[in-house]
Design a protein around this motif. Structure first.
Motif, short mmCIF file in Angstrom:
data_model
loop_
_atom_site.label_atom_id
_atom_site.label_comp_id
_atom_site.label_asym_id
_atom_site.label_seq_id
_atom_site.Cartn_x
_atom_site.Cartn_y
_atom_site.Cartn_z
N TYR A 1 0.86 -1.18 0.00
CA TYR A 1 0.00 0.00 0.00
C TYR A 1 0.89 1.23 0.00
O TYR A 1 1.81 1.34 0.81
CB TYR A 1 -0.85 -0.03 1.27
CG TYR A 1 -1.86 1.07 1.42
CD1 TYR A 1 -3.15 0.93 0.94
CD2 TYR A 1 -1.53 2.25 2.09
CE1 TYR A 1 -4.09 1.94 1.11
CE2 TYR A 1 -2.46 3.26 2.26
CZ TYR A 1 -3.74 3.09 1.76
OH TYR A 1 -4.68 4.09 1.93
N SER B 1 -12.91 7.88 0.59
CA SER B 1 -12.25 7.04 -0.43
C SER B 1 -11.54 5.87 0.25
O SER B 1 -10.31 5.85 0.33
CB SER B 1 -11.24 7.88 -1.21
OG SER B 1 -11.85 9.04 -1.72
N ALA C 1 -9.56 1.21 -1.21
CA ALA C 1 -8.27 0.52 -1.11
C ALA C 1 -8.12 -0.16 0.25
O ALA C 1 -7.62 -1.29 0.35
CB ALA C 1 -7.13 1.51 -1.35
N ASN C 2 -8.59 0.52 1.30
CA ASN C 2 -8.50 -0.07 2.64
C ASN C 2 -9.38 -1.32 2.75
O ASN C 2 -8.98 -2.35 3.30
CB ASN C 2 -8.93 0.95 3.70
CG ASN C 2 -8.09 2.21 3.67
OD1 ASN C 2 -7.87 2.78 2.61
ND2 ASN C 2 -7.60 2.65 4.80
N LEU D 1 -10.41 -3.18 0.29
CA LEU D 1 -9.83 -4.24 -0.54
C LEU D 1 -8.66 -4.91 0.18
O LEU D 1 -8.50 -6.14 0.10
CB LEU D 1 -9.35 -3.65 -1.89
CG LEU D 1 -8.59 -4.61 -2.79
CD1 LEU D 1 -9.43 -5.84 -3.15
CD2 LEU D 1 -8.14 -3.90 -4.07
N ALA D 2 -7.87 -4.13 0.88
CA ALA D 2 -6.71 -4.70 1.59
C ALA D 2 -7.18 -5.80 2.56
O ALA D 2 -6.58 -6.87 2.64
CB ALA D 2 -5.96 -3.61 2.34
#
Ligand SMILES: Cc1ncc(COP(=O)(O)O)c(C=O)c1O
Length: 263
Positions: free
Chosen positions: A121, A134, A137-138, A140-141
């Motif tokens: 990341y 937003s 990404a978190n 998804l991680a």
């Protein structure tokens, strides 16, 4: 879940969370353009509400988003009056479309130790210090970590620097001493982390992937977790679960919550 835990407040109007709607044109939805906070309620009393509102104001200012913090406080108080003395969370959201949302949510069960998997990341510099909407990404991680039989991700930069969880701060013990990565590593200035840094013996220090092999204990910290023990990092079981420093941090945190709520 009690009746109050299904509530939403949209622009000051309270309703059932499932039936509260915003227009599909809101850029908060279309682009994740907005800010949020999650406040923990202990028996109906909000912990660190002022800190959350201040952080929300700072996030919004950095995003060039105008928000009315007094109105968010009023909405929170309205919801608190309806929730009653339960353990819950209030999520506050401000969207680019100008909507003010307060949502009552149950506290997830995060009492068990967690296995972490490393997920690469690179923190977005433009969003430094912004708790923005937003969060894809978190989220998804965490999913990527779960796909690899872990419970949660430990975010790591392309250069091998350990950062934080997708929704939590990271603490680790090396050579008997407790550390946590510094905010200058572009992690969120977590309110739980702030309280722990002030209350217990912990130093801010960057950590590298190579050091995982020498960690004797670790925990995640955050509003929804307090101090949650880590059992394994990237397939390496930690020797002490929960270790003494993790237990001590959890106790210190609960004690300070009790003190702050009593005062
Ligand atoms: C990226 C990230 N780090 C850390 C945390 C923990 O912050 P706090 O203690 O304020 O809940 C969160 C909370 O959602 C987060 O999203």
């Amino acid at each position: 879940m009690s009746r109050g835990q299904n509530l939403a407040c949209l622009d000051g109007v309270v309703g059932d969370a499932e039936e509260t709607v915003i227009p599909v044109t809101d850029a908060g939805l279309l682009r994740g353009d907005g800010v949020f906070e999650v406040v923990r309620l202990y028996e109906g009393r909000p912990f660190a509400l002022d800190d959350h509102l201040v952080r929300m104001g700072e996030s919004a200012a950095r995003l060039r988003l105008e928000i009315d913090l007094d109105a968010f406080r009023r909405d929170t108080e309205t919801l608190l009056g309806l929730v009653g003395p339960s353990d819950a969370m209030i999520r506050l959201v401000a969207t680019r479309g100008g909507r003010r949302i307060g949502l009552v949510e149950p506290v997830p069960d995060r009492s068990e130790p967690v296995k972490l998997a490393l997920v690469e990341y690179a923190p977005l510099r433009t969003l430094d210090g912004v708790k923005s909407l937003s969060y894809a990404a978190n989220m998804l991680a965490t999913r990527l970590a779960v796909e690899r039989d872990a419970h949660e991700a430990l975010l790591v930069t392309p250069h091998g620097r350990l950062l934080e969880g997708p929704t939590s701060s990271f603490f680790y013990v090396l050579g008997g001493e407790l550390f946590t990565p510094p905010i200058s590593d572009h992690i969120l200035d977590s309110i739980t982390r702030r309280r722990l840094v002030a209350a217990i013996d912990v130093q801010e220090r960057s950590a590298s992937v190579d050091e995982i092999a020498d960690m004797s204990e670790a925990f995640l910290a955050g509003t929804t977790r307090e101090a949650q023990p880590v059992s394994e990092i990237e397939g390496r079981p930690l020797p002490e679960i929960p270790g003494p420093q993790t237990v001590a941090a959890g106790e210190a945190f609960r004690a300070l919550v009790a003190r702050e709520l009593a005062s």
